[in-house]
Scaffold this active site. Sequence first.
Site, PDB file in Angstrom:
ATOM      1  N   VAL A   3      42.439  42.044  51.460  1.00 41.50           N
ATOM      2  CA  VAL A   3      43.351  42.304  50.350  1.00 41.50           C
ATOM      3  C   VAL A   3      44.555  43.117  50.838  1.00 41.50           C
ATOM      4  CG1 VAL A   3      41.627  42.150  48.523  1.00 41.50           C
ATOM      5  CG2 VAL A   3      41.959  44.333  49.713  1.00 41.50           C
ATOM      6  N   ARG A  32      46.953  42.615  54.360  1.00 41.43           N
ATOM      7  CA  ARG A  32      47.970  41.683  54.844  1.00 41.43           C
ATOM      8  C   ARG A  32      47.300  40.594  55.674  1.00 41.43           C
ATOM      9  NH1 ARG A  32      50.347  42.986  51.326  1.00 41.43           N
ATOM     10  NH2 ARG A  32      52.444  43.840  51.072  1.00 41.43           N
ATOM     11  N   ASP A  73      42.771  37.143  49.770  1.00 42.28           N
ATOM     12  CA  ASP A  73      43.857  37.221  48.803  1.00 42.28           C
ATOM     13  C   ASP A  73      45.220  37.171  49.485  1.00 42.28           C
ATOM     14  OD1 ASP A  73      44.785  37.608  46.064  1.00 42.28           O
ATOM     15  OD2 ASP A  73      45.419  39.614  46.700  1.00 42.28           O
ATOM     16  N   GLU A 133      52.470  32.575  53.226  1.00 43.60           N
ATOM     17  CA  GLU A 133      52.254  32.482  51.786  1.00 43.60           C
ATOM     18  C   GLU A 133      53.444  31.794  51.122  1.00 43.60           C
ATOM     19  OE1 GLU A 133      51.338  36.332  50.158  1.00 43.60           O
ATOM     20  OE2 GLU A 133      49.600  36.603  51.462  1.00 43.60           O
ATOM     21  N   HIS A 181      47.293  36.044  46.224  1.00 44.10           N
ATOM     22  CA  HIS A 181      47.883  37.365  46.436  1.00 44.10           C
ATOM     23  C   HIS A 181      48.089  38.105  45.105  1.00 44.10           C
ATOM     24  CE1 HIS A 181      50.594  39.813  49.378  1.00 44.10           C
ATOM     25  NE2 HIS A 181      49.996  40.606  48.480  1.00 44.10           N
ATOM     26  N   SER A 238      45.354  40.394  43.869  1.00 42.06           N
ATOM     27  CA  SER A 238      44.244  41.330  43.679  1.00 42.06           C
ATOM     28  C   SER A 238      44.710  42.631  43.029  1.00 42.06           C
ATOM     29  CB  SER A 238      43.560  41.636  45.013  1.00 42.06           C
ATOM     30  OG  SER A 238      44.460  42.228  45.930  1.00 42.06           O
TER      31      SER A 238
END
Length: 314
Positions: free
Chosen positions: A227, A229, A253, A258, A277, A279
């Site tokens: 959670v 990087r 996450d 991304e 992404h 969380s």
Amino acid sequence: MANHTLLLLSQDKAEYQALLQQAYLPGLTILAPDNEADIQAALSRADILLGEPDKLRACQKEARALKWAQSTYAGVDALLDPDARHDYQLTNIRDIFGPLVSEYIFGHLLSLTRHLRHYKEQQRLHNWQPIPYQSLSGKTILIMGTGSIGQHIAHTAQHFGMTVLGINRSGREAPGFDNTYQQPALNNVLSRADFVVSVLPSTPHTRGLFDKARIEHFKPGAIFFNVGRGDVIDENALIHALRHGNLGAAVLDVFATEPLPTDSQLWDMPNVVLTPHNSGYSFPEQIVTRFSRNYLKYINKQPMEGLVDFNLGY
């Protein structure tokens, strides 16, 4: 009192504008233009910016009056590159994500350990079939990063009766942790952990930390949560370990790229849970409360909360 101009560059700027106007901050003019020409005009006069890091980065060159930027995220990677501007004060959002990320970790952890997805499928099939499980009590969780988020996860883990281990740069003790270690001890500590949670930022010391050799030290059947990087772990090595190695599952996450590319093998792996992404979401009300406190410190020339050290990367 000097006057200041704030330019809102966030995707939620309309909500921020309404909340900030209700805050009645002294001497502050709030701008939230929509068209590009008005944004460029505002950039030439705004000494304060508020927004997501990628939006702040895109406007740096034009922000000629910039003195302070407030990120709406904790992670500010886009603003830390050597070729980015560092001639202003940058503050990020810290200390508000602990409860949200802890909910995320333990929501998914209980779903996996209590086989909730399997029971949902069995319900669909009208199939009465108990599945063995183990309690979280007595298990060991290793949290990579012992700051405010890591500490909240640690305290939650203690409520479940877990042994809580942590890794940080200095090995210093931290609230909620039974033991903390420096990074050189990671391989030994990994072999003891049933669950590993990374809340690490992206820095030169963390990028690629979990490479192929490191992943081999995971305890058989361990569950890995990321959670922090995405670039702290080698995704190809992770995929191999989930298929053929000792990793039991991964809850991810964050990713190196991304949004996660549609052709990534991670999408279709049965022992992987993916989320986009989210969380720890930045709620505008919380951001405005933090910004308002910081603004009052800023105009009184006091140290602001969440001030980022460009050299350390956080």
